[in-house]
Design a protein around this motif. Structure first.
Motif, short mmCIF file in Angstrom:
data_model
loop_
_atom_site.label_atom_id
_atom_site.label_comp_id
_atom_site.label_asym_id
_atom_site.label_seq_id
_atom_site.Cartn_x
_atom_site.Cartn_y
_atom_site.Cartn_z
N GLY A 151 4.50 5.67 -5.13
CA GLY A 151 4.43 5.76 -6.59
C GLY A 151 3.50 6.89 -7.04
O GLY A 151 3.82 7.62 -7.98
N PHE A 152 2.35 6.95 -6.33
CA PHE A 152 1.43 8.04 -6.66
C PHE A 152 2.09 9.40 -6.50
O PHE A 152 1.95 10.30 -7.35
CB PHE A 152 0.19 7.89 -5.77
N LEU A 153 2.84 9.46 -5.41
CA LEU A 153 3.54 10.73 -5.16
C LEU A 153 4.55 10.98 -6.25
O LEU A 153 4.72 12.14 -6.72
CB LEU A 153 4.22 10.70 -3.78
N LEU A 154 5.26 9.95 -6.69
CA LEU A 154 6.26 10.14 -7.75
C LEU A 154 5.59 10.57 -9.03
O LEU A 154 6.08 11.50 -9.75
CB LEU A 154 7.01 8.82 -8.00
N VAL A 155 4.41 9.99 -9.33
CA VAL A 155 3.68 10.38 -10.55
C VAL A 155 3.21 11.81 -10.47
O VAL A 155 3.34 12.60 -11.42
CB VAL A 155 2.52 9.42 -10.79
N LYS A 196 14.61 -8.62 -4.33
CA LYS A 196 14.01 -7.29 -4.24
C LYS A 196 14.74 -6.42 -3.22
O LYS A 196 15.21 -6.94 -2.23
CB LYS A 196 12.55 -7.42 -3.82
N ILE A 197 14.76 -5.09 -3.55
CA ILE A 197 15.37 -4.15 -2.59
C ILE A 197 14.41 -3.91 -1.47
O ILE A 197 14.79 -3.97 -0.30
CB ILE A 197 15.76 -2.82 -3.30
N LEU A 198 13.18 -3.65 -1.88
CA LEU A 198 12.16 -3.42 -0.88
C LEU A 198 11.19 -4.61 -0.87
O LEU A 198 10.48 -4.85 -1.86
CB LEU A 198 11.40 -2.13 -1.19
N GLU A 199 11.24 -5.32 0.15
CA GLU A 199 10.35 -6.47 0.23
C GLU A 199 8.96 -6.03 0.64
O GLU A 199 8.83 -5.00 1.33
CB GLU A 199 10.88 -7.48 1.25
N ASP A 200 7.98 -6.80 0.22
CA ASP A 200 6.59 -6.50 0.58
C ASP A 200 5.85 -7.81 0.89
O ASP A 200 6.48 -8.86 1.11
CB ASP A 200 5.92 -5.74 -0.57
N GLY A 233 0.83 -1.20 0.00
CA GLY A 233 0.00 0.00 0.00
C GLY A 233 0.86 1.24 0.00
O GLY A 233 0.61 2.19 -0.76
N TYR A 234 1.93 1.19 0.86
CA TYR A 234 2.84 2.33 0.94
C TYR A 234 3.58 2.50 -0.36
O TYR A 234 3.87 3.61 -0.81
CB TYR A 234 3.84 2.15 2.09
#
Lengths: 445, 160
Positions: free
Chosen positions: A14-18, A92-96, A8-9
């Motif tokens: 991503g939304f913020l980056l867009v 992965k760098i950031l695991e989820d 979710g984060y």
């Protein structure tokens, strides 16, 4: 150290980056040498374009692992457990959450592989065990049938043994009865032996007397034989005398014939003389006939005397033999006297032994009666064993049916497990102790 | 030749065999003797009508006289009878000739003239037999001793 960020984060970032990228689009348009009225729509389009591109990239980046996991889950659900290296989400760098899900799937896949492998092994072992059980039970059934036949023979043997024992019992009872009879007979025999000894003693005395009389008789026979021989010798002289008489009678006859002829020649005067001469002839004929009769009689007498002589010789021989026989009889009677004494003594011993034999026979009867009882019990026990063996045979047949059913079930299980594709890296789901326990169970079966 | 009337003149000596009875005149009988042995002269034994196959049985010597002994069985071709152990002979004396009839153990008896008077006589034409005395009873054959002697003399002298 990897940083874990919830999906979710990631979408928020991503939304913020867009949005940020879209926010910078007017500046980019202003830097471009385009008309003004176009700048706003262009910047709007660029913002949308950037948003779509980034959103697409980020969205794909964020959902890529889930698609892979979904595909793998579908394969697993279809029984395909052939993923060799598991699910690759660890770079992965950031695991989820997808990383955790992949790890969970990897663990599940590994465990499933081990489980299926163990189930396959267990199924195989179970099938083999069922077959072995079937074979063992079949052999057990054959053994049971053999035992049944054996018990039948044992039953027959026990029955025959029982009959033999009954026969032996009757025989021994008969033997006991005979022993009683024998004892009675031996008692009688002892009395008879005593009487025989007494009679033998009398017989010895009588035979001694007879022997003396036989001696006298033998002397008389010898004397008679000598007399007969002398008589024979004298009779042998008679034919000579008869020859003389015959000659005289013949001469007399001849003389009378001639006298008659002379008388005939004398005519009437010689008739008287002729009659006398005829009488003389007749006398000579009578003499001749008498001599013939005497000769015949003497011949018969000689034959009789010869027979008497032969008889006398035979009588002498018989008397000699009789004397020898009487002497032997006397010796035999002495021996009989001795033997009867011995027999009387032995009879007493035999009577004692017979009594012991009778006691032994009675004990034998009791023993054989016990044996007969045991034999009858053996027959009954053999009947029970036979019945139990029959029941056991029924159980074995039921066990054979169960083993066949188990074999069928193991085949069905094998078919079910065969639907899972495990690949080369079969993992053991069960711990080593549990596997050993399973093998021990198979061996026990 | 004896006629029916003259056969009763003298007593008869009867020589009996099993089947036949021969008679000779008792007054012709010189005696009855026993001898131990009969002799056979070669001239007689070689003559077919006299010797072993003929009727002469042998010869004896009686008081210096040679007497020919004949066998009645051979003379009449009758079956021989058992002679026994004794050579008993009836010596016939006819004139100067003597004849021995071998009787052996044959029974000898006499027929007296008194008995002959009651018997018939029948002449018979047969060699050496004069006739039959008591022809319907005992059939006693009366021997023709004269004819026998003549036959012997003829044979010995070589006349056939």
């Amino acid at each position: 150290m990897k940083l874990k960020v919830q999906i979710g984060y990631k979408f928020i970032i991503g939304f913020l980056l867009v949005v940020s990228a879209a926010a910078f689009s007017p500046k980019i348009v202003h830097s471009l040498n385009i008309v003004d009225w176009l700048k706003e729509p262009v910047s709007f389009l660029i913002a949308i374009l950037i948003g779509l591109i980034l959103g697409s990239i980020l969205s794909r980046s964020f959902t890529k692992d889930f698609s892979q996991l979904t595909s793998i889950a579908n394969d697993i659900s279809n029984g395909d457990l052939t993923q060799p290296d598991g699910i690759g989400v660890n770079n992965k760098i950031l695991e989820d959450e997808s990383t955790e899900l992949a790890n969970a799937l990897n663990i599940m896949l590994k465990n499933l592989k081990g489980l299926v492998g163990n189930i396959k092994d267990a199924s195989t072992n179970l099938y083999e065990a069922a077959e072995a059980l079937n074979s063992v039970v079949t052999k057990g059934n054959e053994t049971s049938e053999d035992i049944s036949k054996g018990t039948a023979k044992i039953f027959e043997g026990a029955l025959e043994q029982s009959n033999h024992v009954e026969t032996a019992l009757r025989t021994v009872k008969e033997m006991t009865r005979i022993s009683d009879d024998v004892a009675a007979k031996i008692d009688d025999m002892a009395a008879v032996a005593s009487q025989t000894r007494s009679v033998a003693q009398k017989s010895v005395a009588i035979s001694t007397s007879a022997l003396k009389k036989m001696e006298s008789l033998l002397q008389g026979v010898d004397f008679t034989k000598d007399m007969i021989l002398s008589l024979e010798e004298k009779i042998n002289h008679i034919p000579k005398v008869l020859d003389v008489i015959t000659h005289i009678s013949r001469q007399t006859d001849l003389l009378a014939l001639n006298a008659t002829i002379e008388a005939s020649k004398a005519g009437e005067h010689g008739r008287g003389f002729a009659i006398v001469a005829e009488e003389v002839r007749r006398f000579a004929d009578n003499t001749k006939q008498s001599v013939g009769d005497v000769t015949q009689i003497i011949k018969e007498v000689r034959a009789e005397v010869e027979r008497v002589v032969n008889s006398s010789v035979e009588s002498t021989t018989f008397t000699e033999e009789g004397r020898a026989d009487i002497s032997k009889i006397k010796d035999s009677l002495d021996e009989i006297n001795t033997f009867t004494s011995v027999v009387a003594d032995k009879s007493g011993h035999v009577l004692t032994l017979t009594q012991k034999q009778k006691d032994g026979a009675e004990a034998t009867v009791k023993l054989i009666e016990q044996i007969a009882t045991i034999a009858r019990e053996s027959v009954a026990a053999t009947e029970d064993v036979d019945r139990i063996v029959d029941e056991h045979r029924v159980s074995i047949e039921e066990l054979i049916a169960s083993a066949n059913k188990l074999s069928e079930l193991s085949k069905e299980l094998d078919d079910v497990v065969a639907r899972f594709k495990v690949g080369q890296d079969k993992l053991s789901f069960f711990p080593a102790e549990q596997t050993e326990k399973l093998e021990l169970t198979e061996k026990t079966i | 030749m004896t006629s029916p009337a003259s056969f009763k003149d003298s007593d008869k000596l009867l020589i009996s065999t099993d089947r036949e009875i021969f008679a000779v005149d008792a007054n012709m009988v010189a005696g009855i003797i026993e001898t131990k042995q009969l002799h056979m002269l070669p001239i007689i034994s070689s003559h077919p009508a006299l010797g072993k196959t003929g009727f002469i049985k042998g010869v004896i010597t009686q008081r210096g006289e040679v007497i020919v002994v004949i066998s009645l069985e051979n003379l009449f071709k009758a079956a021989p009878v058992q002679n026994g152990n004794t050579h008993r002979l009836v010596i016939i004396k006819k004139d100067a000739s003597s004849l021995g009839i071998y009787v052996g153990a044959k029974e000898l008896s006499f027929l007296w003239k008194e008995e002959l008077s009651n018997l018939e006589f029948k002449q018979l034409k047969k060699d050496y037999i004069v006739g039959l005395i008591d022809p319907y009873g005992k059939k006693i054959q009366l021997l023709d001793c004269q004819k026998v002697l003549e036959e012997i003399h003829k044979a010995i002298s070589g006349r056939q």
